[in-house]
Design a protein around this motif. Structure first.
Motif, short mmCIF file in Angstrom:
data_model
loop_
_atom_site.label_atom_id
_atom_site.label_comp_id
_atom_site.label_asym_id
_atom_site.label_seq_id
_atom_site.Cartn_x
_atom_site.Cartn_y
_atom_site.Cartn_z
N THR A 155 0.67 -1.16 0.23
CA THR A 155 -0.07 0.11 -0.03
C THR A 155 0.83 1.23 -0.17
O THR A 155 1.67 1.36 -0.88
CB THR A 155 -0.97 0.12 1.08
OG1 THR A 155 -0.09 -0.22 2.36
CG2 THR A 155 -1.74 -1.20 1.04
N THR A 156 0.77 2.00 0.99
CA THR A 156 1.72 3.29 1.01
C THR A 156 2.92 2.77 1.75
O THR A 156 3.95 3.36 1.60
CB THR A 156 1.08 4.12 2.01
OG1 THR A 156 0.66 3.89 3.30
CG2 THR A 156 -0.04 4.92 1.26
N ILE A 157 3.02 1.43 2.43
CA ILE A 157 4.40 0.94 2.93
C ILE A 157 4.30 -0.56 2.45
O ILE A 157 3.25 -1.11 2.01
CB ILE A 157 4.39 0.84 4.35
CG1 ILE A 157 3.03 0.26 4.85
CG2 ILE A 157 4.44 2.43 4.73
CD1 ILE A 157 3.15 0.17 6.36
N LEU A 158 5.42 -1.30 2.68
CA LEU A 158 5.21 -2.51 2.19
C LEU A 158 5.22 -3.49 3.42
O LEU A 158 5.91 -3.36 4.48
CB LEU A 158 6.91 -2.91 1.64
CG LEU A 158 7.30 -4.37 1.31
CD1 LEU A 158 6.30 -4.82 0.32
CD2 LEU A 158 8.79 -4.44 0.80
N LYS A 159 4.19 -4.33 3.31
CA LYS A 159 4.18 -5.21 4.67
C LYS A 159 4.37 -6.65 4.19
O LYS A 159 3.75 -7.05 3.15
CB LYS A 159 2.40 -5.04 4.96
CG LYS A 159 2.00 -3.61 5.29
CD LYS A 159 0.56 -3.81 5.68
CE LYS A 159 0.05 -2.59 6.30
NZ LYS A 159 -1.42 -2.54 6.62
N LEU A 160 4.99 -7.16 5.02
CA LEU A 160 5.50 -8.45 4.88
C LEU A 160 4.98 -9.58 6.11
O LEU A 160 4.90 -9.08 7.29
CB LEU A 160 7.07 -8.66 4.91
CG LEU A 160 7.76 -7.96 3.63
CD1 LEU A 160 9.31 -8.34 3.77
CD2 LEU A 160 7.37 -8.56 2.18
N ARG A 161 4.61 -10.81 5.78
CA ARG A 161 4.08 -11.70 6.80
C ARG A 161 4.93 -12.95 6.35
O ARG A 161 4.98 -13.57 5.26
CB ARG A 161 2.67 -11.94 6.72
CG ARG A 161 1.77 -10.95 7.27
CD ARG A 161 0.48 -11.25 7.46
NE ARG A 161 -0.36 -11.15 5.96
CZ ARG A 161 -0.66 -10.10 5.51
NH1 ARG A 161 -0.68 -9.00 6.10
NH2 ARG A 161 -1.27 -10.37 4.34
N THR A 162 5.77 -13.28 7.19
CA THR A 162 6.48 -14.68 7.50
C THR A 162 5.83 -15.75 8.30
O THR A 162 5.66 -15.38 9.34
CB THR A 162 7.88 -14.41 7.83
OG1 THR A 162 8.52 -13.29 6.94
CG2 THR A 162 8.81 -15.80 7.80
N TYR A 163 5.72 -16.95 7.61
CA TYR A 163 5.01 -17.93 8.42
C TYR A 163 5.97 -19.20 8.60
O TYR A 163 6.45 -19.65 7.40
CB TYR A 163 3.73 -18.48 7.48
CG TYR A 163 2.59 -17.44 7.36
CD1 TYR A 163 1.54 -17.65 8.42
CD2 TYR A 163 2.41 -16.73 6.45
CE1 TYR A 163 0.53 -16.46 7.88
CE2 TYR A 163 1.60 -15.70 6.23
CZ TYR A 163 0.42 -15.78 7.10
OH TYR A 163 -0.60 -14.95 6.73
N LEU A 164 6.18 -19.42 9.62
CA LEU A 164 6.87 -20.76 10.09
C LEU A 164 5.76 -21.66 10.32
O LEU A 164 5.30 -21.73 11.19
CB LEU A 164 7.77 -20.52 11.31
CG LEU A 164 8.67 -21.76 11.78
CD1 LEU A 164 9.33 -22.21 10.76
CD2 LEU A 164 9.52 -21.23 12.88
N VAL A 165 5.73 -22.83 9.55
CA VAL A 165 4.71 -23.70 9.37
C VAL A 165 5.29 -25.11 9.25
O VAL A 165 6.11 -25.40 8.49
CB VAL A 165 3.71 -23.39 8.37
CG1 VAL A 165 4.45 -23.49 7.04
CG2 VAL A 165 2.61 -24.43 8.31
N LEU A 166 4.55 -26.13 10.03
CA LEU A 166 4.74 -27.39 9.83
C LEU A 166 4.55 -27.83 8.45
O LEU A 166 3.85 -27.43 7.76
CB LEU A 166 3.77 -28.42 10.74
CG LEU A 166 3.96 -28.10 12.30
CD1 LEU A 166 2.84 -28.68 13.04
CD2 LEU A 166 5.48 -28.56 12.65
#
Length: 330
Positions: A109-120
């Protein structure tokens, strides 16, 4: 299928899920053998293999069946089909090693949003994350997602970037999944106002120099910034957000609201700090909407609410909440 329905049985048997719960049916013929995936790393230790069982749910009750365990599957000869899923004895495997993946998604959007998932390494969990991100308009940054070496349940990890960013939470803990089909994953969100041409994302154990996973994110990996001319002020946005959540919680029946609160009291739900059950029991729908917004901020409160509603299979209610947030520009 959701392990939630067997919460009491798993506690009584002192077991924890080791893979997906499947409702298997055979339309014709006979089945000689079935192989169900698991995410445990057992090596060649016989005692560890003996700790794995297949939970079998029938009309007459819930049973544990002895199975043959290979590197990635638990197999059963001539099974009678219904609900089946691999589990392990908690007393025999206190902190087992597990195979994991790391998934990285972004929103611009106006900023960069990141989501990191550590998942089985459980395709059911991974598919659920992709579906959730699709609902949030998240895009996958496609990199090698396999964690090179097995991780131990109970270990703590830090996610960090090589450029300035706001990261929430600061650390995550990989905990056993006792009730939810999507419960065992860690999610870290971070906002980057001015991303560099390229920057690194890495996951490390505390007091360890070498990361367990590291990638370089290039500028072409994420879309150009978009602008929105009708942004609401923060105070107005938060107020609208709370009203939307209240309207959603007000539609829950008493048993549904109780189950929703049970999910909020679980460890590792959406990567946020759990709310003690004693506090939750005192809150009505209004209190719940207000407290969740205060505790997790507007984005986190909505994200957690949507996840729990879909785990409860209240998809229509989740979709209405998501639509109302979109229409008000949240």
């Amino acid at each position: 299928m959701d392990w939630y329905m067997f919460t009491e049985e798993l506690a009584r048997m002192q077991c924890s899920p080791a893979g997906p719960l499947m409702d298997i049916k055979l339309t014709s013929g006979e089945l000689e053998e079935i192989h169900l995936p698991h995410f445990l790393c057992l090596g060649g230790v016989e005692a560890a293999h003996n700790a794995v069982r297949l939970l079998h749910a029938q009309d007459s009750g819930v049973y544990l069946e002895t199975c043959t365990v290979t590197q990635h599957h638990a197999s059963l000869l001539q099974p009678s089909l219904s609900l089946l899923g691999p589990v392990y004895y908690l007393l025999d495997l206190l902190s087992p090693k597990v195979h994991c993946q790391l998934l990285l998604f972004y929103q611009r959007t106006t900023i960069l949003k990141l989501r990191t998932y550590l998942v089985l390494n459980n395709q059911e969990h991974i598919d659920a994350i992709h579906k959730q991100e699709e609902n949030w308009k998240g895009e996958r940054i496609k990199r090698n997602s396999t964690v090179g070496s097995p991780l131990r349940l109970g270990d703590t990890f830090h996610v960090m970037t090589s450029c300035p960013s706001k990261i929430d939470p600061g650390e995550v803990k990989l905990v056993p999944d006792k009730v939810g089909s999507m419960g065992n994953f860690c999610v870290v969100s971070f906002n980057i106002k001015h991303p560099e041409e390229s920057f690194d994302v890495q996951v490390k154990r505390p007091q360890h120099e070498d990361p367990i996973w590291k990638i370089s994110v290039e500028k072409e990996d994420y879309s150009p910034p978009s602008t929105s001319p009708n942004l609401h002020s923060t105070s107005s946005s938060t107020k609208t957000q709370t009203v939307d959540l209240f309207s959603t919680f007000d539609e829950l029946q008493e048993k549904e609201l109780k189950r929703f609160k049970a999910y909020l009291s679980l460890e590792n739900m959406e990567g946020f700090e759990r709310i003690p059950r004693g506090q939750l029991e005192k809150w009505d729908a209004t209190d719940l909407a207000t407290r969740m917004t205060e505790r997790y901020e507007k984005e986190g409160a909505v994200r957690m609410t949507l996840t729990i509603l879909r785990k409860m299979e209240l998809n229509d209610l989740a979709n209405r909440l998501e639509e109302s947030i979109t229409l008000t520009g949240q």
